[in-house]
Design a protein around this motif. Structure first.
Motif, PDB file in Angstrom:
ATOM      1  N   LEU A   1     -39.303  11.432 -22.639  1.00 30.97           N
ATOM      2  CA  LEU A   1     -38.883  12.050 -23.887  1.00 30.97           C
ATOM      3  C   LEU A   1     -39.490  13.445 -23.954  1.00 30.97           C
ATOM      4  N   ALA A   2     -38.634  14.427 -24.045  1.00 32.26           N
ATOM      5  CA  ALA A   2     -39.077  15.815 -24.042  1.00 32.26           C
ATOM      6  C   ALA A   2     -39.869  16.131 -25.304  1.00 32.26           C
ATOM      7  N   PRO A   3     -40.726  17.152 -25.267  1.00 31.81           N
ATOM      8  CA  PRO A   3     -41.405  17.590 -26.500  1.00 31.81           C
ATOM      9  C   PRO A   3     -40.381  17.936 -27.574  1.00 31.81           C
ATOM     10  N   TYR A   4     -40.731  17.707 -28.825  1.00 35.01           N
ATOM     11  CA  TYR A   4     -39.785  17.883 -29.916  1.00 35.01           C
ATOM     12  C   TYR A   4     -40.520  18.385 -31.140  1.00 35.01           C
ATOM     13  N   ASP A   5     -39.774  18.991 -32.039  1.00 36.65           N
ATOM     14  CA  ASP A   5     -40.336  19.562 -33.260  1.00 36.65           C
ATOM     15  C   ASP A   5     -40.346  18.496 -34.339  1.00 36.65           C
ATOM     16  N   GLY A   6     -41.306  17.614 -34.264  1.00 38.22           N
ATOM     17  CA  GLY A   6     -41.394  16.525 -35.222  1.00 38.22           C
ATOM     18  C   GLY A   6     -42.494  15.568 -34.821  1.00 38.22           C
ATOM     19  N   ALA A   7     -42.463  14.392 -35.392  1.00 39.19           N
ATOM     20  CA  ALA A   7     -43.397  13.323 -35.039  1.00 39.19           C
ATOM     21  C   ALA A   7     -42.584  12.111 -34.620  1.00 39.19           C
ATOM     22  N   GLY A   8     -42.996  11.456 -33.559  1.00 41.86           N
ATOM     23  CA  GLY A   8     -42.273  10.290 -33.071  1.00 41.86           C
ATOM     24  C   GLY A   8     -43.129   9.038 -33.144  1.00 41.86           C
ATOM     25  N   PHE A   9     -42.481   7.913 -33.051  1.00 45.32           N
ATOM     26  CA  PHE A   9     -43.220   6.653 -33.017  1.00 45.32           C
ATOM     27  C   PHE A   9     -42.516   5.657 -32.118  1.00 45.32           C
ATOM     28  N   HIS A  10     -43.286   4.703 -31.626  1.00 48.45           N
ATOM     29  CA  HIS A  10     -42.773   3.563 -30.884  1.00 48.45           C
ATOM     30  C   HIS A  10     -43.496   2.311 -31.377  1.00 48.45           C
ATOM     31  N   VAL A  11     -42.755   1.245 -31.563  1.00 46.74           N
ATOM     32  CA  VAL A  11     -43.331  -0.058 -31.908  1.00 46.74           C
ATOM     33  C   VAL A  11     -42.755  -1.087 -30.947  1.00 46.74           C
ATOM     34  N   VAL A  12     -43.619  -1.814 -30.269  1.00 45.61           N
ATOM     35  CA  VAL A  12     -43.169  -2.851 -29.341  1.00 45.61           C
ATOM     36  C   VAL A  12     -42.972  -4.153 -30.112  1.00 45.61           C
TER      37      VAL A  12
ATOM     38  N   PRO B   1     -47.858  12.443 -33.551  1.00 46.16           N
ATOM     39  CA  PRO B   1     -47.628  13.303 -34.721  1.00 46.16           C
ATOM     40  C   PRO B   1     -47.293  14.747 -34.412  1.00 46.16           C
ATOM     41  N   HIS B   2     -47.555  15.201 -33.179  1.00 45.91           N
ATOM     42  CA  HIS B   2     -47.311  16.600 -32.844  1.00 45.91           C
ATOM     43  C   HIS B   2     -46.152  16.779 -31.866  1.00 45.91           C
ATOM     44  N   GLY B   3     -45.372  15.725 -31.668  1.00 45.48           N
ATOM     45  CA  GLY B   3     -44.179  15.839 -30.837  1.00 45.48           C
ATOM     46  C   GLY B   3     -44.458  16.018 -29.364  1.00 45.48           C
TER      47      GLY B   3
ATOM     48  N   SER C   1     -44.322  25.149 -40.486  1.00 45.95           N
ATOM     49  CA  SER C   1     -44.698  26.478 -40.946  1.00 45.95           C
ATOM     50  C   SER C   1     -45.915  26.432 -41.864  1.00 45.95           C
ATOM     51  N   ARG C   2     -46.147  25.295 -42.491  1.00 41.79           N
ATOM     52  CA  ARG C   2     -47.287  25.180 -43.416  1.00 41.79           C
ATOM     53  C   ARG C   2     -47.772  23.736 -43.380  1.00 41.79           C
ATOM     54  N   VAL C   3     -48.725  23.449 -42.510  1.00 43.88           N
ATOM     55  CA  VAL C   3     -49.167  22.079 -42.293  1.00 43.88           C
ATOM     56  C   VAL C   3     -50.537  21.874 -42.910  1.00 43.88           C
TER      57      VAL C   3
ATOM     58  N   PRO D   1     -54.699  13.152 -33.776  1.00 41.64           N
ATOM     59  CA  PRO D   1     -54.678  13.359 -32.330  1.00 41.64           C
ATOM     60  C   PRO D   1     -53.259  13.369 -31.786  1.00 41.64           C
ATOM     61  N   GLN D   2     -53.110  13.755 -30.529  1.00 41.08           N
ATOM     62  CA  GLN D   2     -51.791  13.787 -29.906  1.00 41.08           C
ATOM     63  C   GLN D   2     -51.133  12.412 -29.918  1.00 41.08           C
ATOM     64  N   VAL D   3     -51.929  11.372 -29.736  1.00 42.32           N
ATOM     65  CA  VAL D   3     -51.419  10.002 -29.726  1.00 42.32           C
ATOM     66  C   VAL D   3     -52.299   9.148 -30.634  1.00 42.32           C
ATOM     67  N   VAL D   4     -51.696   8.502 -31.628  1.00 43.03           N
ATOM     68  CA  VAL D   4     -52.397   7.539 -32.472  1.00 43.03           C
ATOM     69  C   VAL D   4     -51.939   6.152 -32.045  1.00 43.03           C
ATOM     70  N   HIS D   5     -52.832   5.408 -31.376  1.00 43.62           N
ATOM     71  CA  HIS D   5     -52.503   4.076 -30.888  1.00 43.62           C
ATOM     72  C   HIS D   5     -53.088   3.054 -31.846  1.00 43.62           C
ATOM     73  N   LEU D   6     -52.220   2.207 -32.400  1.00 39.66           N
ATOM     74  CA  LEU D   6     -52.641   1.182 -33.351  1.00 39.66           C
ATOM     75  C   LEU D   6     -52.334  -0.184 -32.752  1.00 39.66           C
ATOM     76  N   PRO D   7     -53.302  -0.752 -32.009  1.00 41.40           N
ATOM     77  CA  PRO D   7     -53.061  -2.059 -31.378  1.00 41.40           C
ATOM     78  C   PRO D   7     -52.854  -3.149 -32.418  1.00 41.40           C
ATOM     79  N   ASN D   8     -52.084  -4.137 -32.039  1.00 43.89           N
ATOM     80  CA  ASN D   8     -51.836  -5.277 -32.921  1.00 43.89           C
ATOM     81  C   ASN D   8     -53.031  -6.221 -32.855  1.00 43.89           C
ATOM     82  N   ARG D   9     -53.794  -6.268 -33.933  1.00 42.48           N
ATOM     83  CA  ARG D   9     -54.936  -7.166 -34.022  1.00 42.48           C
ATOM     84  C   ARG D   9     -54.736  -8.099 -35.194  1.00 42.48           C
ATOM     85  N   VAL D  10     -55.112  -9.337 -35.031  1.00 34.72           N
ATOM     86  CA  VAL D  10     -54.951 -10.333 -36.095  1.00 34.72           C
ATOM     87  C   VAL D  10     -55.720  -9.886 -37.336  1.00 34.72           C
TER      88      VAL D  10
END
Length: 303
Positions: free
Chosen positions: A31-42, A68-70, A122-124, A132-141
């Motif tokens: 997935l190429a860099p993009y102007d937005g924030a992406g997510f994936h959920v398995v 969050p930074h594409g 333009s105004r963040v 961070p570049q990648v926010v990893h949220l593991p599935n924990r009980v």
């Protein structure tokens, strides 16, 4: 409003989008860099995420990842994925459906939710910049039950596509973004903004400024609101936020004005009142000094 809500609202534009993706066998996609924030959920199975310039991550059922930074990245069935990638695709180009591969015997495949948020960079708000570049949220009980509920609801809605789905899906995607950022803040992050919002004095002052930015705030009034002396407020707020309370208030008023110019048809006089400036001229002068352009030109460039 609170700081997190305002930080998201100031940067988010348009409607988020999402795809349901199933991949079997030997596969990978960049997935190429993009102007937005992406997510994936398995949802089922497992895969690898290989961010550009970052460490590979293995993702299992229920794991969520926010970019969050594409950042450009590879999603693959193995950490050797990048060697097999022929070309990059966009999030929009990764269509809902099945990624073709050469399934080896016994391959279980993976099912995922993938999506993208459009952002105006333009105004963040500095809270968003600190992610961070990648926010990893593991599935924990037992961890982040609201995030797990949002993932489950979104998966069901994408599967069923029942009446009202066109409203339900974007709303659930917005909810998912809030919960992912909230989860990052409670995962023991050592960042500036989790610390600032965890400090009762600074958090109270920030909440007051965001709740009513048009109020005639002074350091004394804000210190009284936070229940501390003026020197105590200045010391704690400045050390955690990186600027004085009044400097932050000026910055936020102008950032909020930019958001209103982008998202509403309100007149400059109305916006000036909403953000705490006595006249449209006063707002225009401060806005031009901060942004390097007039409010009218800024609005025209965001339409």
């Amino acid at each position: 409003m609170d700081v997190v809500s305002d930080a998201i609202s100031a940067v988010r534009i348009g409607q988020p989008s999402s795809n349901r993706v199933q991949a079997d066998g030997s596969w990978c996609v960049r997935l190429a860099p993009y102007d937005g924030a992406g997510f994936h959920v398995v949802l089922e199975g497992s895969c690898w995420l290989l961010p550009d310039g970052g460490a590979p991550l293995v993702l299992g059922p229920g794991d969520a990842v926010l970019l969050p930074h594409g950042a450009g990245h590879v999603i693959a069935d193995s950490p050797a994925g990048p060697a097999a990638v022929a070309r990059a695709v966009s999030f929009e180009g990764w269509a809902d459906g099945k990624l073709a591969g050469r399934p080896p015997a016994g391959s279980g495949g993976v099912r995922m939710l993938c999506g993208k948020y459009r952002l105006d960079r333009s105004r963040v708000h500095p809270l968003m910049l600190e992610l961070p570049q990648v926010v990893h949220l593991p599935n924990r009980v037992g961890s982040h039950p609201e995030l797990r509920s949002a993932i489950e609801l979104l998966g069901r809605e994408l599967d069923a596509r029942g009446p009202g789905s066109c409203i339900a899906v974007p709303s659930l995607l917005d909810l998912l973004l809030v919960y992912m950022i909230r989860a990052w803040m409670t995962e023991g992050s050592a960042g500036v903004w989790p610390a600032a919002l965890g400090d009762p004095v600074t958090a109270t002052a920030l909440r007051a400024l965001h709740t009513d930015p048009a109020a005639p705030w002074t350091n004394d009034l804000l210190a009284a609101e936070a229940g501390v002396s003026r020197p105590t407020l200045a010391r704690r707020f400045g050390s955690l936020v990186g600027r004085s309370p009044m400097a932050y208030l000026t910055w936020w008023r102008l950032t909020y004005a930019a958001t209103l110019l982008r998202d509403t048809p309100d007149s400059l006089a109305t916006i000036a009142r909403r953000v705490g400036y006595g006249t449209p001229y006063a707002l225009s002068h401060a806005f031009s000094r901060e942004f390097g352009t007039t409010p009218g030109r800024y609005r025209a460039g965001r339409r």
